[in-house]
Scaffold this motif. Sequence first.
Motif, PDB file in Angstrom:
ATOM      1  N   HIS A  32       0.835  -1.197   0.000  1.00 46.23           N
ATOM      2  CA  HIS A  32       0.000   0.000   0.000  1.00 46.23           C
ATOM      3  C   HIS A  32       0.872   1.251   0.000  1.00 46.23           C
ATOM      4  O   HIS A  32       2.045   1.211   0.367  1.00 46.23           O
TER       5      HIS A  32
ATOM      6  N   ARG B 252       0.671   5.180   1.515  1.00 43.98           N
ATOM      7  CA  ARG B 252      -0.078   5.974   2.487  1.00 43.98           C
ATOM      8  C   ARG B 252       0.087   7.476   2.235  1.00 43.98           C
ATOM      9  O   ARG B 252       1.187   7.960   1.966  1.00 43.98           O
TER      10      ARG B 252
ATOM     11  N   SER C 299      -5.389   9.161   7.692  1.00 41.94           N
ATOM     12  CA  SER C 299      -4.501   8.551   6.700  1.00 41.94           C
ATOM     13  C   SER C 299      -5.330   7.834   5.651  1.00 41.94           C
ATOM     14  O   SER C 299      -6.386   7.269   5.953  1.00 41.94           O
TER      15      SER C 299
ATOM     16  N   ASP D 145      -4.904   4.945   2.656  1.00 41.52           N
ATOM     17  CA  ASP D 145      -4.045   3.898   2.104  1.00 41.52           C
ATOM     18  C   ASP D 145      -4.560   3.482   0.734  1.00 41.52           C
ATOM     19  O   ASP D 145      -5.725   3.069   0.594  1.00 41.52           O
TER      20      ASP D 145
ATOM     21  N   THR E 207      -1.878   6.163  12.593  1.00 44.06           N
ATOM     22  CA  THR E 207      -1.998   7.598  12.310  1.00 44.06           C
ATOM     23  C   THR E 207      -1.947   8.380  13.617  1.00 44.06           C
ATOM     24  O   THR E 207      -2.730   8.107  14.530  1.00 44.06           O
TER      25      THR E 207
END
Length: 256
Positions: free
Chosen positions: A85, A87, A99, A101, A159
Amino acid sequence: MISGTGLTLIAILLMIYWIYTLTKKAAKLQLTFIHTKKNESILKLAPALSKAVYTPTPYLANGHLQTIYYALYHLYTPAKETYPHERVIVPLSDGGEISIDYIFSNNTRKSLSAQTPIVVILPGLTGDRCDEYIQSIINEVISRDFLCVVINHRGCSGTPLTSPKLYCAGSIDDTEAGIKAIRSKYALNPLFGVGVSLGACILCNYSASKGKDCPFRAIVSVCAPYEMFMCSKMMDTTLFGLYHRGLGFSAVKKIK
């Protein structure tokens, strides 16, 4: 720690409860919708919806057993991420952060275009990208070479919590900021939304508030607690408040 006798008693009670629930008949799915030509045409394309019957796994025959099983499974078997992923941290107007992703497969990276569907996932109260139920949705989305995006709540999924404000079912500001960030990156791609539990409440509230301007082509609401006060009361009283304690412990753990 629970003694051996206590564990035996719990096992016996669960067995009795399990046998009791098995005596119940499988439930036919009940569809609630507005009878319009468009909705009727959708049902014609998916006739299984009107005929489907829900038959639970025999050893997980009700919601309590399923919830307990998931909690124990999650405790001893951490989720494994299948896909990498990317971010992005989205700053919010009150000093908070969420956040986002972006999850790709190799095929998605190669074939990504303005026509590639994007599925946006909103997790539950203490959920994030790493939870098993979110991973299962991600796997389904990625298997179709769609782009998958998870909007993580404040303080979740690593986060940082940079504001005294958290998140709740009645607030859509963070979700709106997340959708704007996604749209700034992928302006033309068709958007679809999936929300689970608390995330489903937020997704429905967001979509309803936008009305005709809603950016989603379609949304899926999974296990949304429509009566929030009743749901909270049931969690506080069912199984001696086990659910409230469990969710509270998870929330405190994530915030720390």
